[in-house]
Write a protein that holds these residues in place. Structure first.
Motif, mmCIF file in Angstrom:
data_model
loop_
_atom_site.group_PDB
_atom_site.id
_atom_site.type_symbol
_atom_site.label_atom_id
_atom_site.label_comp_id
_atom_site.label_asym_id
_atom_site.label_seq_id
_atom_site.Cartn_x
_atom_site.Cartn_y
_atom_site.Cartn_z
ATOM 1 N N LEU A 120 0.201 3.048 -3.546
ATOM 2 C CA LEU A 120 -0.930 3.965 -3.470
ATOM 3 C C LEU A 120 -0.469 5.343 -3.030
ATOM 4 O O LEU A 120 0.437 5.472 -2.214
ATOM 5 C CB LEU A 120 -1.992 3.442 -2.496
ATOM 6 N N SER A 148 -5.521 7.944 -5.132
ATOM 7 C CA SER A 148 -5.640 6.597 -5.703
ATOM 8 C C SER A 148 -6.981 5.980 -5.326
ATOM 9 O O SER A 148 -7.452 6.112 -4.196
ATOM 10 C CB SER A 148 -4.536 5.690 -5.185
ATOM 11 N N PHE A 185 -5.995 -2.508 -5.589
ATOM 12 C CA PHE A 185 -5.626 -1.308 -6.321
ATOM 13 C C PHE A 185 -6.534 -1.261 -7.548
ATOM 14 O O PHE A 185 -6.432 -2.108 -8.429
ATOM 15 C CB PHE A 185 -4.163 -1.338 -6.725
ATOM 16 N N VAL A 187 0.841 -1.198 0.000
ATOM 17 C CA VAL A 187 0.000 0.000 0.000
ATOM 18 C C VAL A 187 0.874 1.245 0.000
ATOM 19 O O VAL A 187 0.650 2.180 -0.772
ATOM 20 C CB VAL A 187 -0.963 -0.014 1.218
ATOM 21 N N ALA A 236 -9.067 2.812 -4.353
ATOM 22 C CA ALA A 236 -8.747 1.533 -3.727
ATOM 23 C C ALA A 236 -10.005 0.896 -3.165
ATOM 24 O O ALA A 236 -10.932 1.581 -2.748
ATOM 25 C CB ALA A 236 -7.721 1.728 -2.614
#
Length: 150
Positions: free
Chosen positions: A65, A69, A102, A61, A71
């Motif tokens: 990310l 982002s 993701f 993560v 998610a």
């Protein structure tokens, strides 16, 4: 009893990665999740939900990310409390993630490969989706009866 949460939203800032004294990775981030209805001004409100993820998924993560982002988080709600510096009891509600997906390709945010998914402790990349583990080449599969669980 059941305690299950599934959320899809955008990170409000970059994840924070830390390590416990014993070396276990833990990442925290806040996910902005839009509500399904609009307010009296016709705008969508959002809930800002604190997420905690542990071990290798926490490192993934933090590496892949970033703020903004998209998610998906699958986990459980956890509540805890502690005594703050001012001596007052502080209550915290957060989601402990078991899985973080993701949901955007690299082109959208520029952070990770197109088909990269991160699950509890393992990650997979499909470079060519045409080559599936289970193809339809019509060849019989040989199974030894000793391998069957029943």
């Amino acid at each position: 009893m059941m305690n299950r949460v599934i959320l899809v939203g955008r990170l409000t800032k970059d994840p924070e990665l830390r390590y416990t004294p014993s070396g276990v990775a833990v990442a925290t981030f806040t996910l902005a999740v839009n509500r399904t209805f609009t307010n009296q001004h016709g705008e969508r409100d959002a809930d800002f939900i604190n997420i905690v993820v542990w071990r290798k998924p926490a490192e993934n993560v933090a590496n892949f990310l970033k703020k903004g982002s998209l998610a998906g988080v699958d986990g459980r709600v956890q509540t805890r409390s502690y005594e703050g510096q001012d001596g007052k009891r502080v209550y915290v509600t957060e989601v402990v993630a078991e899985s973080v997906q993701f949901l955007e390709p690299k082109n959208a945010q520029g952070h990770f490969p197109s088909d990269f998914k991160q699950n509890q402790g393992n990650s997979t990349q499909q470079a060519n989706p045409q080559k599936q583990a289970y193809s339809s080449d019509s060849k019989p599969v040989e199974i030894n009866e000793d391998d069957l669980p029943f």
